[in-house]
Write a protein that holds these residues in place. Structure first.
Motif, short mmCIF file in Angstrom:
data_model
loop_
_atom_site.label_atom_id
_atom_site.label_comp_id
_atom_site.label_asym_id
_atom_site.label_seq_id
_atom_site.Cartn_x
_atom_site.Cartn_y
_atom_site.Cartn_z
N GLN A 94 -17.10 12.88 23.55
CA GLN A 94 -18.55 12.65 23.44
C GLN A 94 -18.99 12.62 21.99
O GLN A 94 -19.77 11.76 21.57
CB GLN A 94 -19.33 13.74 24.20
CG GLN A 94 -19.18 13.70 25.70
CD GLN A 94 -20.00 12.59 26.33
OE1 GLN A 94 -20.82 11.96 25.68
NE2 GLN A 94 -19.78 12.33 27.61
N THR A 95 -18.49 13.57 21.21
CA THR A 95 -18.87 13.62 19.79
C THR A 95 -18.33 12.42 19.03
O THR A 95 -19.01 11.84 18.19
CB THR A 95 -18.33 14.92 19.14
OG1 THR A 95 -18.80 16.05 19.89
CG2 THR A 95 -18.81 15.05 17.71
N THR A 96 -17.08 12.04 19.35
CA THR A 96 -16.46 10.90 18.69
C THR A 96 -17.26 9.62 18.95
O THR A 96 -17.53 8.84 18.04
CB THR A 96 -15.01 10.71 19.18
OG1 THR A 96 -14.25 11.85 18.81
CG2 THR A 96 -14.36 9.48 18.56
N ILE A 97 -17.66 9.42 20.20
CA ILE A 97 -18.43 8.22 20.56
C ILE A 97 -19.82 8.27 19.94
O ILE A 97 -20.30 7.29 19.37
CB ILE A 97 -18.53 8.09 22.10
CG1 ILE A 97 -17.14 7.93 22.72
CG2 ILE A 97 -19.44 6.93 22.48
CD1 ILE A 97 -16.33 6.77 22.17
N ALA A 98 -20.48 9.43 20.05
CA ALA A 98 -21.85 9.55 19.55
C ALA A 98 -21.93 9.37 18.04
O ALA A 98 -22.84 8.74 17.51
CB ALA A 98 -22.43 10.92 19.94
N LYS A 99 -20.95 9.91 17.34
CA LYS A 99 -20.99 9.87 15.87
C LYS A 99 -20.06 8.80 15.29
O LYS A 99 -19.95 8.66 14.08
CB LYS A 99 -20.62 11.23 15.30
CG LYS A 99 -21.63 12.31 15.67
CD LYS A 99 -21.27 13.63 15.01
CE LYS A 99 -22.32 14.67 15.34
NZ LYS A 99 -23.46 14.64 14.46
#
Length: 200
Positions: A94-99
């Motif tokens: 989730q963090t990788t995709i969001a950021k």
């Protein structure tokens, strides 16, 4: 006189041999395995001691196994570890995709209590556990911790910075760009804002 490299290799082979011979007790925290593990991977001793200290001081609470639960301790411990690793993988994804984080294609985590490794691919949202195979594993771990600490981080029981400061998580010593990106990804994934928005 044996070199440190030769001694480390022999210890690694010894750990692998004992693990192969006692696969049924891997998740049980077999006390006979820990001295071998700690010698082969000094970081695991640091993490193990830090977790015991955090438990004694009440900073880290860990559920207790009971025969009434049904599964053996081995099954129960591995199931908890697998769930924590899957959730960690989802959080990192989730963090990788969001950021749109770059430079962290795969992560290897050595879980001290379970004597297992977690292999995570954040972009692909993949996470799996595997028994520690010291003898034929060429890639070192990116960081060292335990399933209990991962669970506490996911639940917000402890903060990422506190986990690092208190040695509940030990990152591999490296100043390269990939290691720096991983440290940023982990810190961001366990920030208060991210933790509140990511659902499993």
């Amino acid at each position: 006189m044996q070199s440190n490299k030769t001694r480390a290799l022999q210890l690694g082979v010894a750990v692998a041999t004992v693990i192969a011979a006692t696969s049924a007790s891997l998740a049980c925290g077999n006390a006979m395995l820990y001295p071998l593990l700690f010698r082969a991977y000094p970081q695991t001793k640091v993490v193990f001691d830090a977790e015991m200290d955090a438990r004694r001081q009440g900073r880290l609470s860990v559920p207790a196994w009971s025969r009434d639960l049904g599964p053996t301790y081995h099954q129960w411990s591995l199931a908890r570890a697998e769930k924590a690793v899957k959730e960690l993988g989802a959080r990192l994804h989730q963090t990788t995709i969001a950021k749109q984080t770059e430079g962290v294609s795969s992560i290897k985590v050595l879980l001290t209590n379970e004597i297992y490794t977690a292999h995570i691919e954040p972009r692909a949202n993949k996470a799996e556990l595997a028994p520690l195979k010291t003898g034929n594993s060429r890639r070192r771990a990116d960081f060292y911790t335990s399933a209990n600490v991962i669970r506490a981080l996911l639940d917000g029981q402890i903060s990422w910075q506190d986990a690092v400061d208190k040695k509940l998580v030990v990152l591999a010593d490296s100043s390269d760009a990939t290691a720096q990106n991983l440290a940023k990804l982990l810190a961001s994934s366990f920030s208060e804002k991210t933790a509140k928005t990511v659902e499993f």
